[in-house]
Structures are given as C-alpha cells and as structure tokens.
Design an enzyme around this catalytic site. Structure first.
Site, PDB file in Angstrom:
ATOM      1  N   HIS A 166       1.545   5.148  -2.056  1.00 16.30           N
ATOM      2  CA  HIS A 166       1.120   6.182  -3.005  1.00 16.30           C
ATOM      3  C   HIS A 166       2.373   6.821  -3.597  1.00 16.30           C
ATOM      4  CE1 HIS A 166      -3.094   5.939  -1.749  1.00 16.30           C
ATOM      5  NE2 HIS A 166      -2.600   5.684  -0.546  1.00 16.30           N
ATOM      6  N   LEU A 167       2.658   6.489  -4.866  1.00 17.57           N
ATOM      7  CA  LEU A 167       3.880   7.014  -5.499  1.00 17.57           C
ATOM      8  C   LEU A 167       3.647   8.372  -6.162  1.00 17.57           C
ATOM      9  CD1 LEU A 167       5.543   3.868  -7.161  1.00 17.57           C
ATOM     10  CD2 LEU A 167       6.306   5.109  -5.126  1.00 17.57           C
ATOM     11  N   ARG A 168       2.372   8.764  -6.330  1.00 19.70           N
ATOM     12  CA  ARG A 168       1.998  10.097  -6.851  1.00 19.70           C
ATOM     13  C   ARG A 168       2.441  10.364  -8.281  1.00 19.70           C
ATOM     14  NH1 ARG A 168      -1.433  10.284  -2.810  1.00 19.70           N
ATOM     15  NH2 ARG A 168      -0.686  11.190  -0.861  1.00 19.70           N
ATOM     16  N   ASN A 183      -4.507   6.216  -7.131  1.00 20.24           N
ATOM     17  CA  ASN A 183      -5.091   7.576  -7.054  1.00 20.24           C
ATOM     18  C   ASN A 183      -4.088   8.654  -7.463  1.00 20.24           C
ATOM     19  OD1 ASN A 183      -3.571   7.262  -4.680  1.00 20.24           O
ATOM     20  ND2 ASN A 183      -4.946   8.514  -3.436  1.00 20.24           N
ATOM     21  N   HIS A 233     -10.853   0.696   0.876  1.00 20.55           N
ATOM     22  CA  HIS A 233     -10.687   1.787   1.835  1.00 20.55           C
ATOM     23  C   HIS A 233     -12.090   1.984   2.409  1.00 20.55           C
ATOM     24  CE1 HIS A 233      -9.453   6.160   2.746  1.00 20.55           C
ATOM     25  NE2 HIS A 233     -10.765   6.170   2.889  1.00 20.55           N
ATOM     26  N   HIS A 274       2.790  14.210   1.044  1.00 17.08           N
ATOM     27  CA  HIS A 274       2.200  15.521   0.748  1.00 17.08           C
ATOM     28  C   HIS A 274       3.282  16.567   1.022  1.00 17.08           C
ATOM     29  CE1 HIS A 274      -1.879  14.038   0.259  1.00 17.08           C
ATOM     30  NE2 HIS A 274      -1.796  13.400   1.405  1.00 17.08           N
ATOM     31  N   ASP A 286      -8.676   3.136  -3.407  1.00 14.90           N
ATOM     32  CA  ASP A 286      -8.135   3.638  -2.143  1.00 14.90           C
ATOM     33  C   ASP A 286      -8.004   5.160  -2.115  1.00 14.90           C
ATOM     34  OD1 ASP A 286      -6.837   3.301   0.491  1.00 14.90           O
ATOM     35  OD2 ASP A 286      -5.204   4.290  -0.561  1.00 14.90           O
ATOM     36  N   ASP A 306       0.798   2.559   3.848  1.00 15.07           N
ATOM     37  CA  ASP A 306      -0.040   3.644   3.334  1.00 15.07           C
ATOM     38  C   ASP A 306       0.799   4.920   3.168  1.00 15.07           C
ATOM     39  OD1 ASP A 306      -2.165   5.066   2.353  1.00 15.07           O
ATOM     40  OD2 ASP A 306      -3.268   5.186   4.241  1.00 15.07           O
ATOM     41  N   HIS A 320       0.844  -1.215   0.000  1.00  9.81           N
ATOM     42  CA  HIS A 320       0.000   0.000   0.000  1.00  9.81           C
ATOM     43  C   HIS A 320       0.875   1.260   0.000  1.00  9.81           C
ATOM     44  CE1 HIS A 320      -4.004   1.825   1.564  1.00  9.81           C
ATOM     45  NE2 HIS A 320      -3.284   2.758   0.966  1.00  9.81           N
TER      46      HIS A 320
HETATM   47  O1  DOR Z   1      -4.529   9.414   4.711  1.00 12.84           O
HETATM   48  C1  DOR Z   1      -4.672   8.957   3.591  1.00 12.84           C
HETATM   49  N1  DOR Z   1      -4.037   9.490   2.521  1.00 12.84           N
HETATM   50  N2  DOR Z   1      -5.489   7.925   3.439  1.00 12.84           N
HETATM   51  C2  DOR Z   1      -5.802   7.455   2.237  1.00 12.84           C
HETATM   52  O2  DOR Z   1      -6.522   6.484   2.164  1.00 12.84           O
HETATM   53  C3  DOR Z   1      -5.286   8.102   1.000  1.00 12.84           C
HETATM   54  C4  DOR Z   1      -4.043   8.813   1.265  1.00 12.84           C
HETATM   55  C5  DOR Z   1      -3.591   9.755   0.171  1.00 12.84           C
HETATM   56  O3  DOR Z   1      -3.663   9.365  -0.992  1.00 12.84           O
HETATM   57  O4  DOR Z   1      -3.101  10.837   0.485  1.00 12.84           O
HETATM   58 ZN    ZN Z   2      -3.911   4.671   0.852  1.00  6.91          ZN
END
Ligand code: DOR
Ligand code: ZN
Length: 423
Positions: free
Chosen positions: A60-62, A92, A177, A307, A150, A303, A58
């Site tokens: 998020h590579l953005r 996402n 999710h 950011h 997710d 996860d 899990h």
């Molecule tokens: O805190 C979170 N950030 N929960 C998620 O399920 C998505 C993630 C995000 O993509 O920033």
């Molecule tokens: Zn996530």
C-alpha cells in the site's frame, strides 16, 4: 556504467555458489567464478549473500491521497532498504485506482522518482465499493497486472462471479481479501483466547474461510486465476490445498507477520499488532509455515500498510488495521524462521523473488545473464535495527519497532543503479 560484485555467495539457479557478477548498464552480463575485468564500481561482497531483488506483490503506497502515511518516493525507498526491487501497488488510495488517469499517475511518478519498479493493481469494483465492476479493460490496456478490492471484500456473490468472468476475459488475475463482513463485524483481533482475556471483539477464522470457499467455487465455475491475499488460518490452507489438488488455478500468499507472530502478540495492546486479517493461533501460524514449505502457500507478500502515529497511537479499538512490512520482511523471516532451522533460506528467497513474479506475470527476478540487474546483497551476520529514525517508510507502525533482527541488506541495485547502500 559497469559494476562488479566480487567474492559473494550468489543464489544462481536455485543454489548458493561463489560467483562474481558483472553488471553493464542495466543488465547482468557475466556470472563467473572469477571476473577480473576493471569496472567503474567494485563491490566486495565477501561474507555477503547476493540475491535477486525481492518482489512484493502486496504493497500500500498510499499515493495519491494519503501521502502523510507514505508516498511513491518514501514507499519505494522503504522497499529499497528492504532489498525489494519490484512491488505491486494496491488500489485503495484516494481516489481509488479504478481508472486510467490514476494508473498513469502512479506509473509516471514511480518511473520518474521511484527506487523500485512499481506495477499497478486496479480496483475490481468502482471505488472498491463492491457495487459495480470497474473499468478493468481500459486499465488492463494501460498496464495493470491484476485487479483487487484489497482492504475490502466484495460481499455479493453474483457481483464477484461477474468480476471473475470479466477479469478472466482480459487475462487478469483477481486478488482477494477474504472477509465476510457480517462475520468479522467490529472485531479487533482474532476471536480466541486473547480477545476473551482482553475483552476485545473477535474476528473469527470463519470470516476468512467462508469467502475463500465461496471464491474457490466461483473460480472453478469461471476458470479464473484467483490469488488469495494474506492467508491466515489452517482451514483456509486446507481449502486451497484441496482446490490445487483438483487442478484449479488458485494461488495464495502469506505475510511475514502471520508466519512469525500469533494473537499472543496483542496482549500488550500494541496497536502495531492490529491488522487484517488478524494474527491467529499458534496452530494457524504453524500451518502457514508448513504450507509455505509444501508450496501450498506460493509466496510471501508483506501487505505493507503504513499508518501515521496519530492514527496508531490511540485506543486499540480506534486504531486502523495494518502494519508496515517492506523493511522488516527479510530480517524477520531470516531471524525467526531460517536461522532457527524452521525453513530453508532457498525457499524464503524463492518465495520473495521468482514465485511472486511468476504469479502476476511480472518480469522474472533471477541472477541470470541478460536479465535486469535487480539485486540485493545481504550480510546474514549483521543485524538490522528498527529505531523510528532508521525506518525509511514515513510510517513506523511495525510490531518490530525498536527491535534488532539478524540479517542486513547492505546494497540494493535496481537496473544496475544502487538504490540502497547501508552505512
Ligand atoms: O491490515 C490491513 N491494512 N489489511 C488490509 O487488507 C488493508 C490494509 C490497509 O490498507 O491499511
Ligand atoms: Zn492489503
């Protein structure tokens, strides 16, 4: 290229043993008490633990689209610093990974430039909007390992039922999710004593629990493989326990932050304690630890949700949800759970390696002859520090920012190649 890892304590077949390990090209070729063969590179692992490379299902590579937060190069480098050799990328991004062109892009870039193996998770619905099923079939033939929306949650039960039927036709696990939007509303942190004290809107535990309960019933009806992402409440765990006892194909993961921190961490309005699901109560945290020990929670996943500072350093209500997790995962788990004796090192390593790999049918991560040389070497007696300039991720949004934690990844090896070497 040959690499010899000497004098380490290796995790082999579920036990810690003193073994030397020989790597030839991409594979582990020998594991023996003493290997004295000359090798091009010799690593003296005296005092270190040698683990299979960690696997995070899990992340998020953005990339594509939000590469100011992270990209495939920085995200996999962050993985390497954390001892991870394989990860699954959540869809996402911008655009959302709901088509083969985007799947191809991630696979190709990761292969060319990545410091970890990247497996792609495709969106469950088009643009993850929760309105229409995505092109799961073509993405599956392109190599996705699961589907998920997710970050979002399909609210319509009929659509979710159809997603399950469709995904199950192609043997794809669904990662959920669990969040009922009407119940979570504009909540910022767990709906409990700290939300009341700080005057922040709460996210009730029920917002997670009603969706888990719904999806367990739908999975029973469709015979789907359902994996629940970042489980966080005691009641959710009870629902999963019951579903497992009934023999349904339900699995779940927990994050290091939900195992270690509670809503109390939000007292200082640090936006690096803001994520979804939110940090819960001490009773919930303890239930997570116990369920991980029992095996009701199958594995640990970070996860990792990068950011940028300009997004996180602002009023609590306006900061986005999410924290990075690849680099802090092992040190935080070791420091807060293993070292004080709350859980065994073996269970933590299993939950970071063989178990997550098996849940999504990834190649197994283990120290075995003939297996890929995906390995990490950790010195449990050294500390890792998390000053912003030391963090490999582009983003610095961790609750452990500027802290030191016991346990330091000294080397990470991917297919026989060193991807991380601590200085
Ligand atoms: O805190 C979170 N950030 N929960 C998620 O399920 C998505 C993630 C995000 O993509 O920033
Ligand atoms: Zn996530």
């Amino acid at each position: 290229m040959t690499t010899l890892i000497k004098n380490g304590t290796a995790y082999v077949d579920g036990a810690f043993v003193k073994k030397d390990i020989l790597i030839e090209d991409k594979l582990i070729t020998r594991i023996e008490d003493k290997i004295n063969e000359p090798a091009e590179k010799v690593i003296d692992a005296k005092g270190m633990h040698v683990f299979p490379g960690f696997v995070d299902i899990h992340v998020h590579l953005r990339d594509p689209g939000q590469t100011y937060k992270e990209d495939i190069v920085s995200g996999t480098r962050s993985a390497a610093r954390g001892g991870f050799t394989s990860l699954c990328a959540m869809p996402n991004t911008d655009p959302v990974v709901d088509n083969i062109a985007t799947v191809d892009y991630i696979q190709r870039r990761a292969k060319d430039l990545g410091s970890a193996k990247v497996y792609v998770i495709g969106a469950m619905t088009k643009k993850s909007e929760g309105l229409e099923i995505s092109e799961m079939a073509t993405m599956k033939s392109d190599g996705i390992v699961a589907v998920s929306d997710d970050g979002k949650c399909v609210q319509n039960a009929k659509l979710m039922l159809n997603c399950m039927r469709y995904a199950t036709n192609f043997g794809l696990p669904l990662i959920v999710h669990a969040e009922d939007y009407n119940l979570s509303g504009s909540g910022q942190i767990h709906a409990g004593k700290i939300a009341l004290k700080l005057g922040l809107t709460g996210i009730p535990a029920l917002a997670e629990e009603v969706i888990i309960s719904r999806d367990i019933m739908l999975a029973e009806n469709t015979g789907s493989r359902l994996h629940i992402a970042h489980i966080s409440t005691a009641r959710s765990i009870e629902l999963v326990r019951e579903a497992k006892q009934l023999g349904f194909n339900i699995t779940c993961e927990v994050t290091p932050h939900h195992l270690i921190l509670t809503e109390d961490a939000c007292l200082g309005f640090d936006t690096n304690t803001k994520m979804k699901p939110p940090l819960r109560t001490e009773a919930d945290r303890q239930a997570c630890v116990q369920a991980l020990k029992d095996g009701i929670i199958d594995c640990i996943a970070t996860d990792h949700a990068p950011h940028a500072d300009f997004e996180k350093v602002r009023e609590f209500d306006h900061a986005p949800f999410g924290v990075i997790g690849l680099e802090t995962a092992f040190p935080a788990l070791y420091h807060h759970l293993v070292k004080p004796g709350h859980i065994s090192l073996e269970r933590i390593v299993d939950a970071l390696t063989s178990v997550p790999a098996s849940l999504l049918d990834l190649p197994p991560s283990a120290l075995k002859i003939g297996y890929p040389a995906d390995i990490c070497l950790v010195d449990l007696n050294q500390e890792t520090s998390f000053e912003p300039e030391e963090i490999a991720s582009k983003s610095k949004n961790t609750p452990w920012l500027n802290q030191k934690l016991s346990g330091k990844v000294i080397y990470t090896i991917l297919d026989g190649r060193i991807t991380w070497e601590a200085i």
